[in-house]
Design an enzyme around this catalytic site. Structure first.
Site, PDB file in Angstrom:
ATOM      1  N   GLU A 288       0.823  -1.010   0.202  1.00 26.02           N
ATOM      2  CA  GLU A 288      -0.098   0.100   0.031  1.00 26.02           C
ATOM      3  C   GLU A 288       0.977   1.367   0.087  1.00 26.02           C
ATOM      4  O   GLU A 288       1.849   1.361   0.685  1.00 26.02           O
ATOM      5  CB  GLU A 288      -0.806  -0.117   1.021  1.00 26.02           C
ATOM      6  CG  GLU A 288      -1.665   1.034   1.375  1.00 26.02           C
ATOM      7  CD  GLU A 288      -2.514   1.282   2.897  1.00 26.02           C
ATOM      8  OE1 GLU A 288      -3.308   2.073   3.089  1.00 26.02           O
ATOM      9  OE2 GLU A 288      -1.874   0.292   3.870  1.00 26.02           O
ATOM     10  N   LYS A 360      -9.941   2.052  -3.212  1.00 19.26           N
ATOM     11  CA  LYS A 360     -10.402   1.305  -1.595  1.00 19.26           C
ATOM     12  C   LYS A 360     -11.752   2.000  -1.410  1.00 19.26           C
ATOM     13  O   LYS A 360     -11.966   2.930  -1.550  1.00 19.26           O
ATOM     14  CB  LYS A 360      -9.163   1.868  -0.716  1.00 19.26           C
ATOM     15  CG  LYS A 360      -9.561   1.208   0.653  1.00 19.26           C
ATOM     16  CD  LYS A 360      -8.446   1.326   1.811  1.00 19.26           C
ATOM     17  CE  LYS A 360      -8.517   1.074   2.966  1.00 19.26           C
ATOM     18  NZ  LYS A 360      -7.572   1.423   4.009  1.00 19.26           N
ATOM     19  N   CYS A 410      -5.180  -2.516   3.039  1.00 19.66           N
ATOM     20  CA  CYS A 410      -4.841  -2.472   4.455  1.00 19.66           C
ATOM     21  C   CYS A 410      -6.149  -3.376   5.029  1.00 19.66           C
ATOM     22  O   CYS A 410      -6.106  -4.397   5.173  1.00 19.66           O
ATOM     23  CB  CYS A 410      -5.074  -0.886   4.613  1.00 19.66           C
ATOM     24  SG  CYS A 410      -4.998  -0.513   6.396  1.00 19.66           S
TER      25      CYS A 410
END
Length: 550
Positions: A288, A360, A410
């Site tokens: 990430e 995301k 994440c």
């Protein structure tokens, strides 16, 4: 023994049990094989305290103390991110962790209180076998409902769901059928059954309470049988994937003076020669925000270097990067995963429009969006935060070397009900995933339990979906997980290196992927409705109900 001494002893015991319970969510300091037993037996003692409490108020207090110890210790790593890397004063950071633990503990209080209230009439009576089983089922249903609410309300934070203590053990094989919430139900049922056996006062009640323990053992034995079922089948040819862990210190990652050094380190790792000619990676996965600037603020020559690496290695590259673009005249800022190869135009990377892109969709409160009324709290930290835009829940996947790859970023893989969306086929977004990939940066939390807890969570997603799960992280845990939830290979945390692994994509849908949490929630609803009967029906032969004054 005076009632006050007994009460204080239980309060201290609840705190201790909560702290022990927090150790069950990842190996270290306890061995992996012990985690399911630690979780069930520590919770069994809390259930015993709740069942034996003289009042609902005392039961609620014991549950709160257990919960705050469990979450404060289990979330201690948040202090590291806020104090060491965010610059927040230690007292304020410590208070924030305790406040979060207290809020999360309220869900445990709600579960214990509901269970105690529904079961009160029968806890100290000669109830029949069915009532004993129902008391244990009500406890399990109350607890699992609280877990589901904790993972759903206010965007959800289901970290430390008790099901994650059972990635290994006899309950693990139930995950493809019932998911992590189903495992939570089985584990809490077992804990309640053990507690009821401890509450039994005579031989007759011993025998009746033992039925619950027997049912828990049967569930475990069925789990052993389920471990022999294969829920997915190979899809396409295996591929070699390189997982890159740069171990760039969090204190340096966003430092303008050291940013180029961190990027250069990742480029060097990505470009490493394979160990053998037949082991050349076809896909290189980086963590990430490996590029810590919006793509249009990165010099074109840097993006060209990445394209050159893709050409040199003849590989597809998948990495995390924040993107800035315009959509329908509006500026959009996203935390994204992008994938490209040597044929991708440089202009497409600069525009944030590469061959493949995932935005995301489940953002982190305070880190990626600021909840209303909490800007003052964010201002107390010195962390590069952003108000990012959310991506759709189901987005087109990345077709790479004959496999459909689903990236998530994440803590998105904490939400199993969202991950299964990418495994299903979609009329709008295309075929479902054969391989799951999580890219994370847990450098905010140092070498803490957060790294190992997150690995356990990823293992649960592999179990639920019968898909391999690959993890590329900045500081750990970078790992390859097979469709049965076993870690095939992993890099040591807080180290620099690459992990080249052969991965076989899988096809086929598990029952959990097909139905999600609906069957477990329906079961919980049915049990709690029956629990109302438990509350209102007076035990046979009893003239007065058990005194349950608050």
């Amino acid at each position: 023994m005076s009632p006050s001494f007994h009460f204080n002893r239980q309060a201290a015991g609840s705190l201790l049990l909560g702290a022990i319970h927090a150790l069950s969510f990842a190996p270290g300091p306890l061995p992996a094989w012990s985690l399911p037993f630690i979780q069930i037996f520590s919770l069994a003692f809390l259930a015993f305290y709740v069942f034996q409490a003289a009042t609902v108020r005392q039961a609620a207090l014991n549950a709160f103390l257990f919960g705050i110890a469990n979450f404060a210790l289990g979330f201690y790593w948040l202090f590291i991110s806020m104090h060491e890397y965010g610059g927040m004063a230690a007292p304020l950071a410590g208070a924030a962790v305790l406040l979060l633990a207290a809020v999360e503990a309220l869900f445990i209080v709600a579960a214990a209180t509901l269970s105690r209230w529904l079961s009160a009439r029968h806890l100290r009576t000669h109830s029949n076998y069915g009532w004993h089983l129902l008391i244990a089922a009500v406890w399990a249903s109350s607890w699992t409902l609280a877990e589901w609410l904790r993972g759903t309300l206010f965007t959800g934070f289901p970290w430390l769901n008790v099901g994650y203590a059972h990635v290994e053990g006899v309950l693990a094989s139930w995950a493809p059928l019932v998911g992590v919430y189903g495992l939570a139900w089985f584990a809490t049922f077992a804990a309640a059954a053990i507690a009821l056996l401890g509450c039994a006062k005579d031989t007759k009640n011993d025998a009746r309470a033992a039925v619950g323990v027997g049912c828990a053992i049967i569930i475990g034995l069925l789990g052993i049988g389920l471990s022999h079922i294969v829920w997915s089948r190979p899809q396409g040819e295996p591929m070699i994937v390189r997982l890159v862990q740069g171990n760039v210190p969090q204190s340096e990652k966003f430092d303008p003076q050291l940013l180029e050094e961190g990027l250069a380190s990742y480029m060097q790792l990505a470009a490493l020669e394979p160990k053998s000619a037949d082991g050349a990676p076809q896909l290189i996965v980086l963590p990430e925000t490996v590029v810590p600037l919006f793509q249009n603020r990165v010099a074109p020559q840097v993006w060209q270097q990445w394209l050159d690496i893709a050409k040199e290695r003849n590989a597809q590259i998948l990495m995390g990067a924040p993107l800035h673009d315009r959509h329908q005249g509006q500026h959009r800022y996203t935390n994204s995963a992008i994938s490209f190869n040597a044929q991708t135009p440089l202009a497409a990377l600069l525009a944030g429009n590469p061959d493949m892109r995932y935005d995301k969709q489940h953002l982190v409160p305070f880190g990626e969006f600021i909840p209303p009324g909490f800007r003052w709290f964010v201002a107390a930290m010195q962390i590069p935060l952003g108000d990012f835009n959310r991506g759709p829940i189901r987005q087109p996947l990345f077709p790479i070397h004959g496999q459909m790859i689903s990236p998530d970023i994440c803590y998105e893989d904490v939400f199993g009900e969202e991950i299964i969306q990418s495994v299903r086929d979609s009329e709008l977004a295309g075929p479902g995933a054969n391989i799951l990939i999580n890219i994370s940066n847990l450098g905010w939390f140092g070498n803490s339990w957060a790294l190992r807890q997150h690995l356990q969570i990823s293992r649960m997603r592999a179990l639920e979906t019968a898909r391999p799960m690959l993890r590329a992280t900045n500081t750990g845990m970078t790992a390859a997980i097979d469709p049965n939830g076993a870690v095939r290979a992993a890099l040591a945390p807080m180290s620099k290196g690459v992990l080249d692994v052969e991965v076989q994509g899988m096809a086929g849908l598990t029952p959990y992927v097909r139905w999600g949490n609906a069957p477990v929630l329906a079961w919980i609803g049915l049990i709690l409705l029956l629990g109302l009967m438990l509350r209102t029906r007076r035990p046979k032969g009893q003239e007065q109900a058990f005194n349950d004054a608050p």
